[in-house]
Design a protein around this motif. Sequence first.
Motif, PDB file in Angstrom:
ATOM      1  N   LEU A 106       0.506  -1.026  -0.257  1.00  0.00           N
ATOM      2  CA  LEU A 106      -0.110   0.247   0.223  1.00  0.00           C
ATOM      3  C   LEU A 106       0.644   1.292   0.109  1.00  0.00           C
ATOM      4  CD1 LEU A 106      -2.744  -1.407   2.591  1.00  0.00           C
ATOM      5  CD2 LEU A 106      -2.766  -1.161  -0.056  1.00  0.00           C
ATOM      6  N   TYR A 107       1.755   0.862   0.774  1.00  0.00           N
ATOM      7  CA  TYR A 107       2.565   2.342   0.280  1.00  0.00           C
ATOM      8  C   TYR A 107       3.452   2.800  -1.015  1.00  0.00           C
ATOM      9  CZ  TYR A 107       3.487   1.616   4.776  1.00  0.00           C
ATOM     10  OH  TYR A 107       3.442   1.600   6.694  1.00  0.00           O
ATOM     11  N   PHE A 108       3.032   1.679  -2.476  1.00  0.00           N
ATOM     12  CA  PHE A 108       3.290   2.049  -3.232  1.00  0.00           C
ATOM     13  C   PHE A 108       2.751   2.253  -4.044  1.00  0.00           C
ATOM     14  CE2 PHE A 108       7.192  -1.105  -1.547  1.00  0.00           C
ATOM     15  CZ  PHE A 108       8.203  -0.262  -1.954  1.00  0.00           C
ATOM     16  N   SER A 109       1.502   1.827  -3.893  1.00  0.00           N
ATOM     17  CA  SER A 109       0.133   1.855  -4.144  1.00  0.00           C
ATOM     18  C   SER A 109      -0.410   3.167  -3.858  1.00  0.00           C
ATOM     19  CB  SER A 109      -0.818   0.994  -3.972  1.00  0.00           C
ATOM     20  OG  SER A 109      -1.097   0.454  -3.312  1.00  0.00           O
ATOM     21  N   ALA A 110      -0.826   3.567  -3.248  1.00  0.00           N
ATOM     22  CA  ALA A 110      -1.282   5.339  -2.646  1.00  0.00           C
ATOM     23  C   ALA A 110      -0.832   6.490  -3.485  1.00  0.00           C
ATOM     24  CB  ALA A 110      -1.006   5.035  -1.126  1.00  0.00           C
ATOM     25  N   PRO A 111       0.416   6.220  -3.471  1.00  0.00           N
ATOM     26  CA  PRO A 111       0.643   7.197  -4.364  1.00  0.00           C
ATOM     27  C   PRO A 111       0.339   7.140  -5.530  1.00  0.00           C
ATOM     28  CG  PRO A 111       2.528   6.719  -3.266  1.00  0.00           C
ATOM     29  CD  PRO A 111       1.555   5.812  -2.501  1.00  0.00           C
ATOM     30  N   ILE A 112       0.205   6.577  -6.086  1.00  0.00           N
ATOM     31  CA  ILE A 112       0.509   5.718  -8.057  1.00  0.00           C
ATOM     32  C   ILE A 112      -1.310   6.509  -7.393  1.00  0.00           C
ATOM     33  CG2 ILE A 112      -0.207   4.723  -9.771  1.00  0.00           C
ATOM     34  CD1 ILE A 112       2.122   2.967  -9.038  1.00  0.00           C
ATOM     35  N   ILE A 113      -2.172   5.462  -6.730  1.00  0.00           N
ATOM     36  CA  ILE A 113      -3.614   6.193  -7.051  1.00  0.00           C
ATOM     37  C   ILE A 113      -3.918   7.430  -6.195  1.00  0.00           C
ATOM     38  CG2 ILE A 113      -6.020   5.795  -5.302  1.00  0.00           C
ATOM     39  CD1 ILE A 113      -4.930   2.670  -5.213  1.00  0.00           C
ATOM     40  N   LEU A 114      -3.137   8.095  -5.995  1.00  0.00           N
ATOM     41  CA  LEU A 114      -3.241   9.636  -5.371  1.00  0.00           C
ATOM     42  C   LEU A 114      -2.991  10.858  -6.522  1.00  0.00           C
ATOM     43  CD1 LEU A 114      -2.479   9.356  -1.669  1.00  0.00           C
ATOM     44  CD2 LEU A 114      -4.996   9.766  -3.069  1.00  0.00           C
ATOM     45  N   ILE A 115      -1.635   9.945  -7.279  1.00  0.00           N
ATOM     46  CA  ILE A 115      -1.546  11.316  -8.419  1.00  0.00           C
ATOM     47  C   ILE A 115      -2.711  10.753  -9.915  1.00  0.00           C
ATOM     48  CG2 ILE A 115       0.205  10.466 -10.548  1.00  0.00           C
ATOM     49  CD1 ILE A 115       2.584  10.685  -8.151  1.00  0.00           C
ATOM     50  N   GLY A 116      -2.767   9.775 -10.180  1.00  0.00           N
ATOM     51  CA  GLY A 116      -4.437   9.512 -10.822  1.00  0.00           C
ATOM     52  C   GLY A 116      -5.542   9.870 -10.958  1.00  0.00           C
ATOM     53  N   LEU A 117      -6.027  10.305  -9.226  1.00  0.00           N
ATOM     54  CA  LEU A 117      -7.001  10.614  -9.005  1.00  0.00           C
ATOM     55  C   LEU A 117      -6.546  11.922  -9.771  1.00  0.00           C
ATOM     56  CD1 LEU A 117      -9.954  10.296  -7.860  1.00  0.00           C
ATOM     57  CD2 LEU A 117      -9.272  10.702  -5.878  1.00  0.00           C
ATOM     58  N   TYR A 118      -5.859  12.944  -8.812  1.00  0.00           N
ATOM     59  CA  TYR A 118      -5.634  14.348  -8.913  1.00  0.00           C
ATOM     60  C   TYR A 118      -5.298  14.665 -10.707  1.00  0.00           C
ATOM     61  CZ  TYR A 118      -3.147  18.549  -8.919  1.00  0.00           C
ATOM     62  OH  TYR A 118      -2.619  20.036  -8.197  1.00  0.00           O
ATOM     63  N   GLY A 119      -4.569  14.267 -11.379  1.00  0.00           N
ATOM     64  CA  GLY A 119      -4.586  13.431 -13.113  1.00  0.00           C
ATOM     65  C   GLY A 119      -5.969  14.019 -13.365  1.00  0.00           C
ATOM     66  N   TRP A 120      -6.546  12.654 -13.104  1.00  0.00           N
ATOM     67  CA  TRP A 120      -7.917  12.651 -13.439  1.00  0.00           C
ATOM     68  C   TRP A 120      -9.108  13.396 -13.369  1.00  0.00           C
ATOM     69  CZ3 TRP A 120     -11.414   7.640 -13.231  1.00  0.00           C
ATOM     70  CH2 TRP A 120     -11.705   7.614 -14.495  1.00  0.00           C
ATOM     71  N   VAL A 121      -9.182  14.396 -12.090  1.00  0.00           N
ATOM     72  CA  VAL A 121      -9.543  15.786 -12.066  1.00  0.00           C
ATOM     73  C   VAL A 121      -9.560  16.883 -12.163  1.00  0.00           C
ATOM     74  CG1 VAL A 121     -11.060  17.200  -9.616  1.00  0.00           C
ATOM     75  CG2 VAL A 121     -10.797  14.540  -9.591  1.00  0.00           C
ATOM     76  N   PHE A 122      -8.007  17.213 -12.719  1.00  0.00           N
ATOM     77  CA  PHE A 122      -7.969  18.389 -13.172  1.00  0.00           C
ATOM     78  C   PHE A 122      -6.902  18.491 -14.680  1.00  0.00           C
ATOM     79  CE2 PHE A 122      -6.898  18.833  -8.680  1.00  0.00           C
ATOM     80  CZ  PHE A 122      -8.334  19.944  -7.982  1.00  0.00           C
ATOM     81  N   GLU A 123      -7.512  17.296 -15.480  1.00  0.00           N
ATOM     82  CA  GLU A 123      -7.013  16.942 -16.217  1.00  0.00           C
ATOM     83  C   GLU A 123      -7.789  18.070 -17.801  1.00  0.00           C
ATOM     84  OE1 GLU A 123      -7.151  13.368 -19.266  1.00  0.00           O
ATOM     85  OE2 GLU A 123      -8.861  13.611 -18.231  1.00  0.00           O
ATOM     86  N   TYR A 124      -8.653  18.450 -17.038  1.00  0.00           N
ATOM     87  CA  TYR A 124      -9.579  19.783 -18.351  1.00  0.00           C
ATOM     88  C   TYR A 124      -8.385  21.221 -17.274  1.00  0.00           C
ATOM     89  CZ  TYR A 124     -10.481  16.531 -21.439  1.00  0.00           C
ATOM     90  OH  TYR A 124     -10.907  14.842 -22.280  1.00  0.00           O
ATOM     91  N   TYR A 125      -7.390  21.306 -16.839  1.00  0.00           N
ATOM     92  CA  TYR A 125      -7.531  22.388 -16.080  1.00  0.00           C
ATOM     93  C   TYR A 125      -5.632  22.705 -16.076  1.00  0.00           C
ATOM     94  CZ  TYR A 125     -11.366  22.148 -13.190  1.00  0.00           C
ATOM     95  OH  TYR A 125     -13.460  22.234 -13.049  1.00  0.00           O
ATOM     96  N   ARG A 126      -5.280  22.421 -16.776  1.00  0.00           N
ATOM     97  CA  ARG A 126      -4.333  22.714 -17.427  1.00  0.00           C
ATOM     98  C   ARG A 126      -3.688  21.958 -18.335  1.00  0.00           C
ATOM     99  NH1 ARG A 126      -1.509  17.552 -15.899  1.00  0.00           N
ATOM    100  NH2 ARG A 126      -2.970  16.549 -14.150  1.00  0.00           N
ATOM    101  N   GLY A 127      -2.631  22.537 -19.054  1.00  0.00           N
ATOM    102  CA  GLY A 127      -1.250  21.521 -20.488  1.00  0.00           C
ATOM    103  C   GLY A 127      -2.850  22.047 -21.552  1.00  0.00           C
ATOM    104  N   GLU A 128      -2.367  20.873 -22.902  1.00  0.00           N
ATOM    105  CA  GLU A 128      -3.257  21.828 -24.011  1.00  0.00           C
ATOM    106  C   GLU A 128      -5.309  21.290 -24.149  1.00  0.00           C
ATOM    107  OE1 GLU A 128      -2.974  17.836 -26.585  1.00  0.00           O
ATOM    108  OE2 GLU A 128      -1.447  18.900 -26.323  1.00  0.00           O
TER     109      GLU A 128
END
Length: 132
Positions: A106-128
């Motif tokens: 879980l120490y390895f999976s929790a950061p991956i889940i949080l990064i994926g969730l953050y990226g999915w939520v804010f996908e259309y607020y940054r970048g192209e």
Amino acid sequence: MKIQGKMFLWLALFILVMAIVYGVWSKEPAGTTALFLAFGLSVMIGYYLAFTARRVDAGAQDNKDADVADDAGEVGFFSPHSWQPLALATGGALAFMGIIFGWWLLYFSAPIILIGLYGWVFEYYRGENQNQ
């Protein structure tokens, strides 16, 4: 939605009867508890659908004379090129493997889940894809 609400409420009634019969005959607490929880879940879904059906306009599924094409139209927006579900799936798979092999995963999976969730939520607020 009115029909779906009624279906879930009738399903809840059936599950309640089966939970009582199963509980009396088997005297097994885990299965009986699971059936009563399924009853509660069906009641919640049925109540939500029936409550929502009163607040929105009647859909094509509530009209007996409606055609399939009457309910056609835009369903919603779905991102066609998002990589974030892959990160969430990888993190989720690692988290579930943590249950099997050891909680240290879980120490390895929790950061991956949080990064994926953050990226999915804010996908259309940054970048192209940022809305102008």
